[in-house]
Design a protein around this motif. Sequence first.
Motif, PDB file in Angstrom:
ATOM      1  N   SER A   9       0.823  -1.207   0.000  1.00 23.75           N
ATOM      2  CA  SER A   9       0.000   0.000   0.000  1.00 23.75           C
ATOM      3  C   SER A   9       0.857   1.256   0.000  1.00 23.75           C
ATOM      4  N   GLU A  10       2.009   1.152   0.661  1.00 27.60           N
ATOM      5  CA  GLU A  10       2.876   2.330   0.775  1.00 27.60           C
ATOM      6  C   GLU A  10       3.391   2.829  -0.564  1.00 27.60           C
ATOM      7  N   ASP A  11       3.330   2.002  -1.591  1.00 27.82           N
ATOM      8  CA  ASP A  11       3.719   2.447  -2.935  1.00 27.82           C
ATOM      9  C   ASP A  11       2.945   3.690  -3.363  1.00 27.82           C
ATOM     10  N   LEU A  12       1.696   3.783  -2.916  1.00 27.34           N
ATOM     11  CA  LEU A  12       0.789   4.825  -3.409  1.00 27.34           C
ATOM     12  C   LEU A  12       0.693   6.029  -2.487  1.00 27.34           C
ATOM     13  N   LEU A  26       5.952  -4.242 -12.385  1.00 28.77           N
ATOM     14  CA  LEU A  26       5.064  -3.197 -11.879  1.00 28.77           C
ATOM     15  C   LEU A  26       4.560  -2.264 -12.981  1.00 28.77           C
ATOM     16  N   HIS A  27       5.022  -2.514 -14.217  1.00 28.21           N
ATOM     17  CA  HIS A  27       4.628  -1.687 -15.367  1.00 28.21           C
ATOM     18  C   HIS A  27       5.003  -0.214 -15.175  1.00 28.21           C
ATOM     19  N   LEU A  28       6.178  -0.007 -14.595  1.00 21.57           N
ATOM     20  CA  LEU A  28       6.656   1.352 -14.383  1.00 21.57           C
ATOM     21  C   LEU A  28       7.144   1.956 -15.692  1.00 21.57           C
ATOM     22  N   LYS A  29       7.162   3.267 -15.732  1.00 18.55           N
ATOM     23  CA  LYS A  29       7.490   3.953 -16.976  1.00 18.55           C
ATOM     24  C   LYS A  29       8.952   3.752 -17.353  1.00 18.55           C
ATOM     25  N   LYS A  30       9.838   3.804 -16.372  1.00 18.28           N
ATOM     26  CA  LYS A  30      11.258   3.595 -16.633  1.00 18.28           C
ATOM     27  C   LYS A  30      11.583   2.118 -16.469  1.00 18.28           C
ATOM     28  N   LYS A  31      12.267   1.571 -17.421  1.00 17.81           N
ATOM     29  CA  LYS A  31      12.665   0.162 -17.368  1.00 17.81           C
ATOM     30  C   LYS A  31      14.178   0.090 -17.243  1.00 17.81           C
ATOM     31  N   GLN A  32      14.668  -0.138 -16.005  1.00 19.61           N
ATOM     32  CA  GLN A  32      16.101  -0.155 -15.742  1.00 19.61           C
ATOM     33  C   GLN A  32      16.552  -1.452 -15.072  1.00 19.61           C
ATOM     34  N   GLY A  33      15.659  -2.433 -15.022  1.00 19.96           N
ATOM     35  CA  GLY A  33      16.030  -3.702 -14.413  1.00 19.96           C
ATOM     36  C   GLY A  33      16.179  -3.652 -12.907  1.00 19.96           C
ATOM     37  N   VAL A  51      -3.290   8.800   5.585  1.00 25.49           N
ATOM     38  CA  VAL A  51      -2.932   9.054   4.195  1.00 25.49           C
ATOM     39  C   VAL A  51      -3.742  10.239   3.696  1.00 25.49           C
ATOM     40  N   GLN A  52      -3.032  11.296   3.306  1.00 28.34           N
ATOM     41  CA  GLN A  52      -3.681  12.512   2.836  1.00 28.34           C
ATOM     42  C   GLN A  52      -3.893  12.516   1.320  1.00 28.34           C
ATOM     43  N   GLN A  53      -2.904  11.987   0.596  1.00 31.92           N
ATOM     44  CA  GLN A  53      -2.994  11.909  -0.862  1.00 31.92           C
ATOM     45  C   GLN A  53      -2.360  10.614  -1.336  1.00 31.92           C
ATOM     46  N   LYS A  54      -2.873  10.092  -2.455  1.00 34.07           N
ATOM     47  CA  LYS A  54      -2.337   8.867  -3.028  1.00 34.07           C
ATOM     48  C   LYS A  54      -2.013   9.050  -4.508  1.00 34.07           C
ATOM     49  N   PHE A  55      -1.048   8.267  -4.980  1.00 35.16           N
ATOM     50  CA  PHE A  55      -0.870   8.103  -6.413  1.00 35.16           C
ATOM     51  C   PHE A  55      -1.970   7.166  -6.911  1.00 35.16           C
ATOM     52  N   SER A  56      -2.355   7.314  -8.155  1.00 32.09           N
ATOM     53  CA  SER A  56      -3.447   6.500  -8.686  1.00 32.09           C
ATOM     54  C   SER A  56      -3.056   5.048  -8.846  1.00 32.09           C
ATOM     55  N   ASP A  77       2.229   5.159 -11.654  1.00 28.07           N
ATOM     56  CA  ASP A  77       2.324   6.615 -11.609  1.00 28.07           C
ATOM     57  C   ASP A  77       3.244   7.117 -10.505  1.00 28.07           C
ATOM     58  N   ALA A  78       3.691   6.227  -9.630  1.00 28.84           N
ATOM     59  CA  ALA A  78       4.597   6.623  -8.556  1.00 28.84           C
ATOM     60  C   ALA A  78       5.987   6.887  -9.121  1.00 28.84           C
ATOM     61  N   PRO A  79       6.671   7.947  -8.664  1.00 28.83           N
ATOM     62  CA  PRO A  79       8.007   8.254  -9.185  1.00 28.83           C
ATOM     63  C   PRO A  79       9.019   7.203  -8.785  1.00 28.83           C
ATOM     64  N   ILE A  80       9.979   6.934  -9.678  1.00 24.35           N
ATOM     65  CA  ILE A  80      11.026   5.957  -9.392  1.00 24.35           C
ATOM     66  C   ILE A  80      12.383   6.556  -9.724  1.00 24.35           C
TER      67      ILE A  80
END
Length: 268
Positions: free
Chosen positions: A166-169, A218-225, A256-261, A265-268
Amino acid sequence: MEKASSILASIFGSRESAATVASIFVYPIKSCRGISVPQACVTSTVIKAPEMETLKIPLNRVCDVINDISVWEWSGSALDEGNEASEWFTKYLEKPSCLVRFNTASEIRAVDPNYAQGYRTVFSDGFPFLLASQGSLNALNELLEEPLPINRFRANILVDGCNPFSEDLWKEIKINELTFYGVKLCSRCKVPTIDQNNGTSGDEPTQTLMKFRSDHALHLKKKQGKVFFGQNLVCKDSLSATGRAKAVVVGDPVFVQQKFSSSADAPI
């Protein structure tokens, strides 16, 4: 009405706690064993190692300044903790060593401005706080042949009572009047593969994390292994030195005040 409440909660956060602070760990010396504390207030440091006398380091003495200290891309001066500390670490590590403290009087080490502008850290890898959940650890341990303790991940704040990862978001959370921003999923280096008690290393948990916590999985935008476990935080209140001191205490609720969707969408 319920739909409207759900939308408002996703934007402004829920008044119900999402988790509870289960443990707090501080790391007085980079890469050395963490210390569990009931709240995040430390006034002195005591260093121990097997078959070694305890080394006590006062934090209020005048120290010599030495240069050319580096952590990743940063380099600068630091405060030398003296010959006794140098001899202690040299004996235990069996290689020439010295212990230094960050020179807050003359040095600044900013966190990556791509993730959090204006915030600082000292000798930690990149950010001043790392949060993880017991649920995430439990989910990982179910996949491992030998369960691992949380000390492998060197979190500062361990929370419990939330779903795995959950903390991812968590984009913004509040703990005991302190506001923290989740600014970057924590990509893991080799350290989690090292037994914190004896220094031996292996393939886990990286090998298992690669199957379901990699940037590809995780289907993240950046793919760096890379593989990810935990969320890097900065504290809004650290930007201001005014007001009474505040602390995170074991047992504190986490709001939790705000979440990523989504994790994507979470920054990496």
